[in-house]
Design an enzyme around this catalytic site. Structure first.
Site, mmCIF file in Angstrom:
data_model
loop_
_atom_site.group_PDB
_atom_site.id
_atom_site.type_symbol
_atom_site.label_atom_id
_atom_site.label_comp_id
_atom_site.label_asym_id
_atom_site.label_seq_id
_atom_site.Cartn_x
_atom_site.Cartn_y
_atom_site.Cartn_z
ATOM 1 N N CYS A 26 0.860 -1.639 -0.252
ATOM 2 C CA CYS A 26 -0.036 0.207 -0.334
ATOM 3 C C CYS A 26 1.063 1.256 -0.190
ATOM 4 C CB CYS A 26 -0.802 -0.482 1.212
ATOM 5 S SG CYS A 26 -2.109 1.125 1.037
ATOM 6 N N CYS A 29 -0.521 4.718 1.577
ATOM 7 C CA CYS A 29 -0.302 4.759 3.056
ATOM 8 C C CYS A 29 0.683 4.707 3.985
ATOM 9 C CB CYS A 29 -0.931 2.788 3.577
ATOM 10 S SG CYS A 29 -2.737 2.495 3.085
#
Length: 98
Positions: A26, A29
């Site tokens: 991710c 993120c």
């Protein structure tokens, strides 16, 4: 920054729903991790929490998190605001009502 509790949310706080810096898959993120850390230090009247959805899928389902990172603001136990995706620090502050 603490891990978001799995109980009801009675205080005003912004919850960061994502995989944080621990999930290499991710990218957004990972980018948001340091920004969320900074906000945690700056927003003393709000709890800033993050949750690894890989480890807490039930909570992610409960709040209908379909994409990450997702940011939620809770007041009185209810979600009062939601935004998804990479944000600047200024955008997150505005989102949080600051």
């Amino acid at each position: 920054i603490g891990l978001a509790p799995s109980t009801t949310y009675s205080e005003r706080w912004i919850g960061y729903r994502g995989c944080g810096e621990r999930a290499e898959w991710c990218g957004p993120c990972q980018t948001m991790g340091p920004i969320v850390e900074e906000l945690s230090a700056e927003l003393s009247d709000m709890k800033v929490c993050k949750l690894d959805i890989d480890k807490a899928m039930e909570i992610a389902r409960q709040y209908r998190v379909m994409s990450i990172p997702t940011f939620l603001v809770f007041e009185g136990g209810e979600v009062t605001a939601r935004t998804v995706g990479e944000q600047t620090k200024a955008e997150l502050k505005t989102f949080a009502g600051r």
